[in-house]
Design a protein around this motif. Structure first.
Motif, mmCIF file in Angstrom:
data_model
loop_
_atom_site.group_PDB
_atom_site.id
_atom_site.type_symbol
_atom_site.label_atom_id
_atom_site.label_comp_id
_atom_site.label_asym_id
_atom_site.label_seq_id
_atom_site.Cartn_x
_atom_site.Cartn_y
_atom_site.Cartn_z
ATOM 1 N N PHE B 47 -34.842 -30.712 -7.027
ATOM 2 C CA PHE B 47 -35.714 -29.775 -6.312
ATOM 3 C C PHE B 47 -34.940 -29.064 -5.213
ATOM 4 N N MET B 48 -35.492 -27.971 -4.749
ATOM 5 C CA MET B 48 -34.885 -27.211 -3.651
ATOM 6 C C MET B 48 -34.743 -28.119 -2.439
ATOM 7 N N SER B 49 -33.570 -28.086 -1.818
ATOM 8 C CA SER B 49 -33.277 -28.971 -0.691
ATOM 9 C C SER B 49 -32.776 -28.167 0.497
ATOM 10 N N THR B 50 -33.468 -28.290 1.608
ATOM 11 C CA THR B 50 -33.031 -27.571 2.806
ATOM 12 C C THR B 50 -31.703 -28.127 3.313
ATOM 13 N N GLU B 51 -31.540 -29.452 3.289
ATOM 14 C CA GLU B 51 -30.306 -30.014 3.863
ATOM 15 C C GLU B 51 -29.075 -29.708 3.011
ATOM 16 N N HIS B 52 -29.256 -29.569 1.714
ATOM 17 C CA HIS B 52 -28.125 -29.145 0.878
ATOM 18 C C HIS B 52 -27.899 -27.636 1.016
ATOM 19 N N SER B 53 -28.976 -26.888 1.198
ATOM 20 C CA SER B 53 -28.836 -25.430 1.364
ATOM 21 C C SER B 53 -28.142 -25.081 2.677
ATOM 22 N N HIS B 54 -28.386 -25.854 3.738
ATOM 23 C CA HIS B 54 -27.678 -25.596 5.002
ATOM 24 C C HIS B 54 -26.163 -25.629 4.785
ATOM 25 N N ALA B 55 -25.711 -26.637 4.015
ATOM 26 C CA ALA B 55 -24.271 -26.767 3.768
ATOM 27 C C ALA B 55 -23.757 -25.648 2.862
ATOM 28 N N ALA B 56 -24.588 -25.240 1.901
ATOM 29 C CA ALA B 56 -24.154 -24.196 0.957
ATOM 30 C C ALA B 56 -24.117 -22.824 1.613
ATOM 31 N N LEU B 57 -25.135 -22.538 2.445
ATOM 32 C CA LEU B 57 -25.282 -21.197 3.023
ATOM 33 C C LEU B 57 -24.569 -21.051 4.355
ATOM 34 N N LEU B 58 -24.276 -22.167 5.006
ATOM 35 C CA LEU B 58 -23.735 -22.163 6.367
ATOM 36 C C LEU B 58 -24.665 -21.397 7.316
ATOM 37 N N LYS B 59 -25.955 -21.599 7.108
ATOM 38 C CA LYS B 59 -26.975 -21.033 7.994
ATOM 39 C C LYS B 59 -28.281 -21.783 7.792
ATOM 40 N N ILE B 60 -29.163 -21.665 8.765
ATOM 41 C CA ILE B 60 -30.477 -22.312 8.652
ATOM 42 C C ILE B 60 -31.593 -21.302 8.432
ATOM 43 N N LEU B 61 -31.242 -20.002 8.415
ATOM 44 C CA LEU B 61 -32.246 -18.948 8.257
ATOM 45 C C LEU B 61 -31.943 -18.131 7.003
ATOM 46 N N PRO B 62 -32.405 -18.589 5.839
ATOM 47 C CA PRO B 62 -32.121 -17.838 4.609
ATOM 48 C C PRO B 62 -32.904 -16.531 4.558
ATOM 49 N N THR B 63 -32.269 -15.508 4.022
ATOM 50 C CA THR B 63 -32.930 -14.204 3.861
ATOM 51 C C THR B 63 -32.255 -13.454 2.714
ATOM 52 N N THR B 64 -32.490 -12.152 2.625
ATOM 53 C CA THR B 64 -32.013 -11.352 1.496
ATOM 54 C C THR B 64 -30.567 -11.674 1.119
ATOM 55 N N GLY B 65 -30.363 -11.984 -0.156
ATOM 56 C CA GLY B 65 -29.017 -12.258 -0.663
ATOM 57 C C GLY B 65 -28.656 -13.727 -0.697
ATOM 58 N N ASP B 66 -29.458 -14.559 -0.060
ATOM 59 C CA ASP B 66 -29.120 -15.985 0.014
ATOM 60 C C ASP B 66 -29.750 -16.770 -1.138
ATOM 61 N N THR B 67 -28.984 -17.704 -1.671
ATOM 62 C CA THR B 67 -29.457 -18.567 -2.756
ATOM 63 C C THR B 67 -29.628 -19.989 -2.252
ATOM 64 N N MET B 68 -30.864 -20.457 -2.268
ATOM 65 C CA MET B 68 -31.128 -21.859 -1.938
ATOM 66 C C MET B 68 -30.601 -22.730 -3.079
ATOM 67 N N VAL B 69 -30.176 -23.947 -2.737
ATOM 68 C CA VAL B 69 -29.680 -24.861 -3.763
ATOM 69 C C VAL B 69 -30.567 -26.101 -3.837
ATOM 70 N N SER B 70 -30.349 -26.838 -4.912
ATOM 71 C CA SER B 70 -31.131 -28.055 -5.146
ATOM 72 C C SER B 70 -30.447 -29.261 -4.504
ATOM 73 N N ASN B 71 -31.103 -30.397 -4.587
ATOM 74 C CA ASN B 71 -30.494 -31.652 -4.123
ATOM 75 C C ASN B 71 -29.329 -32.074 -5.017
ATOM 76 N N ARG B 72 -29.081 -31.314 -6.103
ATOM 77 C CA ARG B 72 -27.848 -31.512 -6.888
ATOM 78 C C ARG B 72 -26.877 -30.359 -6.670
ATOM 79 N N ARG B 73 -27.119 -29.598 -5.593
ATOM 80 C CA ARG B 73 -26.233 -28.514 -5.147
ATOM 81 C C ARG B 73 -26.105 -27.398 -6.178
ATOM 82 N N ARG B 74 -27.140 -27.197 -6.989
ATOM 83 C CA ARG B 74 -27.135 -26.100 -7.962
ATOM 84 C C ARG B 74 -28.045 -24.989 -7.467
#
Lengths: 201, 201
Positions: B47-74
């Motif tokens: 499932f979508m994971s905020t804590e994995h997305s923080h590491a992937a995006l290097l930000k805590i505020l996702p917006t246009t162009g950003d891809t959230m990732v799952s708890n398997r980092r996909r």
């Protein structure tokens, strides 16, 4: 003074903590990040939750005087003392095999997620899931616009946090094996840390 | 243009989204926070994971162009467009019965955690756990020293985000029933939001 228990560099270690007992976690050589989890010993489906603690504490940087809460919003672990500079991370997932694969590592690499499983397995236990960890001593500053970056820990050699259990707990520490991103210092060399449990239940 | 589906104020709604389909989530009346989850339809343990997305995006505020990732980092969900001002929260747990009890509510109060369970149950599904949500349109600024505060949403009436599914998904939205803390605007009155799914799988 009780004996110190070693959390070997790159590995994890679990400990049983009775409610009101205290634990001193020492950053023996400095700058070592320690992924930390706490589970209700009576029901491991209840565990320390960073996202619930953010709402309870109204901050993302817990330090002296702050009580982390569980995913059921109950007090679980209190920072009694913090000589490390008060920089701990509550935003970043535990590293795992996939993280190192994405960083270009070929073959096996230790990870905090695997360390959590292995440390609990030593006690015959298994995590109900991999909760977002409290990354003790980890330095992830949040910049303007919400940027985050992976910076070297500021925790000095011998600095420590003292924690109090707010319920009967299984606590797990992982001396983070990250050796590519310099969170464990510019030498990118994970090191042992130590802890001691004290106080009557 | 396809029909709009309503997420009723205080309630949740699930939707099936094929990989590469798009979803437009409209903040119809403005300032309504929408707790959002995304599960791999083939295996809901991913499932979508905020804590994995923080590491992937290097930000805590996702917006246009950003891809959230799952708890398997996909990759799991991409922001294609965001006309809401780009303020969404990835730090705060979904509200639950206990949260309202602690805020002084006596008796039943709808909650995003219950809405997640109920919306999935309508499809004969159950969440493997309550993941930390992507709180769309929620305004939780991080101040100096790591403080956080619960502020009114800045999303204007009719503003929207357009999301693309990066795998086959079950997506769940909850029009947050928070009516004590003013995250849904100073009138503390939760309101309907709407979504539409478009594009070929």
């Amino acid at each position: 003074m009780p004996d110190l228990t070693t959390v070997p560099a790159r590995k994890g270690k679990a400990a049983i903590l009775a409610s009101s007992q205290k634990l001193r976690l020492v950053n023996t050589y400095g700058q070592q990040v320690v992924d930390t989890w706490a589970f209700n010993r009576a029901d491991m489906a209840e565990f320390m939750s960073t996202e619930h603690s953010h709402a309870a504490l109204l901050k993302i940087l817990p330090t002296t005087g702050d009580t982390m809460v569980s995913n059921r919003r109950r007090p679980i672990l209190t920072f009694l003392e913090d000589t490390s500079g008060g920089i701990h991370d509550t935003l970043i997932a535990a590293c795992d095999a996939r993280r190192y694969e994405m960083l270009g590592v070929a073959g096996h690499h230790d990870s905090c997620a695997d360390n959590l499983r292995a440390a609990l397995a030593e006690l015959g236990l298994a995590p109900p899931e991999i909760p977002a960890p409290l990354n003790m001593f980890m330095n992830i500053p949040v910049g303007a616009g919400g940027s985050v970056s992976f910076e070297p820990s500021i925790a000095g050699p011998g600095s420590h946090v003292t924690l109090r259990a707010e319920m009967d707990l299984v606590v797990v520490f992982s001396a983070c094996p990250q050796d590519i991103v310099p969170i464990n210092g510019a030498d990118c060399t994970p090191k042992d840390v130590h802890f001691e449990i004290f106080g009557s239940p």
